[in-house]
Design an enzyme around this catalytic site. Sequence first.
Site, PDB file in Angstrom:
ATOM      1  N   HIS B 229       0.855  -1.185   0.000  1.00  0.00           N
ATOM      2  CA  HIS B 229       0.000   0.000   0.000  1.00  0.00           C
ATOM      3  C   HIS B 229       0.891   1.236   0.000  1.00  0.00           C
ATOM      4  O   HIS B 229       1.845   1.302   0.771  1.00  0.00           O
ATOM      5  CB  HIS B 229      -0.914   0.002   1.228  1.00  0.00           C
ATOM      6  CG  HIS B 229      -2.085   0.920   1.081  1.00  0.00           C
ATOM      7  ND1 HIS B 229      -1.946   2.278   1.164  1.00  0.00           N
ATOM      8  CD2 HIS B 229      -3.380   0.674   0.834  1.00  0.00           C
ATOM      9  CE1 HIS B 229      -3.133   2.830   0.975  1.00  0.00           C
ATOM     10  NE2 HIS B 229      -4.023   1.876   0.769  1.00  0.00           N
ATOM     11  N   ARG B 245      -6.633   9.736  -0.994  1.00  0.00           N
ATOM     12  CA  ARG B 245      -6.294  10.207  -2.339  1.00  0.00           C
ATOM     13  C   ARG B 245      -7.552  10.280  -3.206  1.00  0.00           C
ATOM     14  O   ARG B 245      -7.697  11.169  -4.030  1.00  0.00           O
ATOM     15  CB  ARG B 245      -5.243   9.305  -2.971  1.00  0.00           C
ATOM     16  CG  ARG B 245      -3.841   9.570  -2.422  1.00  0.00           C
ATOM     17  CD  ARG B 245      -2.844   8.498  -2.837  1.00  0.00           C
ATOM     18  NE  ARG B 245      -3.107   7.248  -2.143  1.00  0.00           N
ATOM     19  CZ  ARG B 245      -3.161   6.050  -2.723  1.00  0.00           C
ATOM     20  NH1 ARG B 245      -2.987   5.941  -4.015  1.00  0.00           N
ATOM     21  NH2 ARG B 245      -3.423   4.972  -2.020  1.00  0.00           N
ATOM     22  N   SER B 366     -11.425  -6.104  -2.142  1.00  0.00           N
ATOM     23  CA  SER B 366     -11.230  -7.220  -1.201  1.00  0.00           C
ATOM     24  C   SER B 366     -12.450  -7.410  -0.304  1.00  0.00           C
ATOM     25  O   SER B 366     -12.847  -8.546  -0.037  1.00  0.00           O
ATOM     26  CB  SER B 366      -9.973  -7.030  -0.370  1.00  0.00           C
ATOM     27  OG  SER B 366     -10.029  -5.810   0.313  1.00  0.00           O
TER      28      SER B 366
END
Lengths: 246, 534
Positions: B229, B245, B366
């Site tokens: 990450h 972000r 995920s």
Amino acid sequence: MKIKIKRYNKEKNEQTTIEEYSVNHNETILNSLIEVKTKYDNSLGFRCGCKSGVCGSCAIRVNGVEKLACKTHLEDEDLIEPIKNTEVLKDLIVSLHHEESLLKIGHTFLNSNSLETITKEDEKKIDRQSNCILCQSCYSSCPVYEVNKEFLGPYTLTRALRYVNDKKESAPLEILKNIQTNGIWDCTLCGYCTIACPQFIDPKSDIMSLRMKSVQNGFEDKSLSAFNSSFDLGFNNDFGFNPNGF
Amino acid sequence: MIDVLVIGSGGAGLTAALKAKELGSKVLVVSKTYPTHSQTCQAQGGINAVLKEDQQDSVENYINDTYKASHKLGKIENIKFFCEKSKETITWLDSIGVPFSRDENANIAQRKFGGTKAKRTCYSSDYTGLKILHTLYDQSIKNSIDFLNEHILLELLVKDSKVNGAIFLNIENSKIIQIEAKSIILATGGYSGVYHQYTTNSYSSTGDGIAAAYRAGAKLSNMEFIQFHPTSLEGKNILISESARGEGGYLVDSKEQRFIDELRPRDEVARAIYKKQHQGDKIYLDLRHLGLEKIEAVMPQERKLVYDFMKLKMEKDLIPVSPSAHYTMGGILTTIDAKTTLENLYACGECAQSGIHGANRLGGNSLLEIVTFGKIAGENAAKNSKNKETVEVEKIRVQEIKKEIEEILKKECKTSFYSTKNELGKLFFNNVGLFREKKKMQKALDYLENKKEEIENLGVADKSKIHNKNLIELLEFKNIYLIAQLIVKSALKREESRGAHYRVDFENEKEAFDKISISIKKEENIEILFEEIV
């Protein structure tokens, strides 16, 4: 820097002891505990997981106040103890067997979906309560547990309000019904849970809301009778008991 | 007799258990931790879905984005199923009580994540994983799911490629127990724990289920693909979600200059940061232009984390960040039905390689995977158990394992493994991390081989039976050690660059490697092969 840790290992000694260690890592108490464990005594027992304050496994007491080890900075000579009101299994590890049964009794889940439209404002109403990480800090801080292990307590009641206030819940009365006995009326509104919560949840206010909602829905207001009988039950005046809240 | 034994109690395990129970199975969930302590609680940013097909987004776009991120290693059929079901999956979560954030029109709010142009990520402020996990736990209590907490998986019981149960160690008293079941679901999470002290993951993410499946003879796949990450708090390995972000945050260097499009896929952003840092630069997340009000509204948890751990304020300060191991794309090879290569054994969630993420996972995929395939695993395991009367299991292995554990406890503890665990984590981050090359990886492999004897003979200083965390951590470390070998061996064999696997000595993607890697036990050796995606 010194850290003092309350140790207990019933295989070795029935008594608890306070051990003192020197540590270099004090960014968080969890770092210090890991240092003690890897450097001085591999047998030190404590739970930890996410190291970022969301899994709720590392709740301990620091100088008597509930904290998450992973989010708390160590100060010199801090005393680290396990959380209260439950059996200590080893060192800082306590039994958590009560959690599932308390939540089960409280019916703190969505019973049946109302299929109503949920707005931004509706969702905000349950935002804070649904941030609970079940770390047991409130459970540990609660004086009512000391005399009544059946008490549903802060996190179960906060969770109850989370579902009672959820517009998706079509049967909030079902939940209210389950928190009348050993629930909202047994709370002394001392507010320790609110101070202890690392997620800034306010179980005391949540319990007050639940009382109001209960009365509005026709349940008996037991706050006065609880007050009258509480001294007979062996409550200690040191709790700062105040039935009206403050 | 248990119909469906679910191992692991994160989002995947709880979803599987709920589904199997709904279909009438007798279900037991066995877990190393307590359900709400699971890794799922750390997922912040969100869960992807196409809720409405319009000019902004479509299922087709979603399929394309996911496949593109996988660098041809995803399985189209599985991705299609996964994306087409996304709306249904979110609707189900919403219906059981997950408090998804809403937009002005009372629809489930969605935001932008990397690797796509559409606003596709649903969220519950920045506590998405936590709120999904707790809602699933509440539903498990409602549906009277049986739990056996704090039991670590030691071995799967396997005979003629059929799995009939598993052996666990009860952490509370060190007793070894055997649990037989008609179907077994592994939902034990990923293996970022290999990168110890260089990962955002929980200390518990040690790949126990993947290691046990490998030892039982199941095929593992794509073990070389590890997602780093881009933004974890420097020196703390605490995740700052991609949503920072996604909501408009910048990445800047020490001259406060932006140096990359922040919403490029994670592997590219992470490598760009790592590269700058290796040139001696410092990298910061800059959210100051978003203002306090927006930060408080969309990422309150992250703001709190940054303040708690760094004493910095997002609206005022630059936040120093660096990449760390975050998600493992590899795992137990599964089909679209969540079946492994062993009979009666299913896998779902991060421990599975379900053909979705391939060489790189998109943020928000995920959480969707654990729920989508958790349901499928629960459903198929329940069906698999329906027509079976009972299973016969011998008690030989459990006796042998009891002896093995007793032996470990008896052994004199000459060296502590904690320093080796730290060493291994650092070595893997530097040598089998964001930038890889043969020489460095060979060095990592040599290190592992040199440690073989030492690790086989490790003992523990703590000899107690009650909550012997020292023993548990040794068992976990042995799993880490096994998985580290699988990672480096697979990474050495893949002589190309693809997604998260970036080789300095083979910088291009090669058609010859449009294949998934397979790790399998051959007698006592690790065999790495490549298989076509069919």
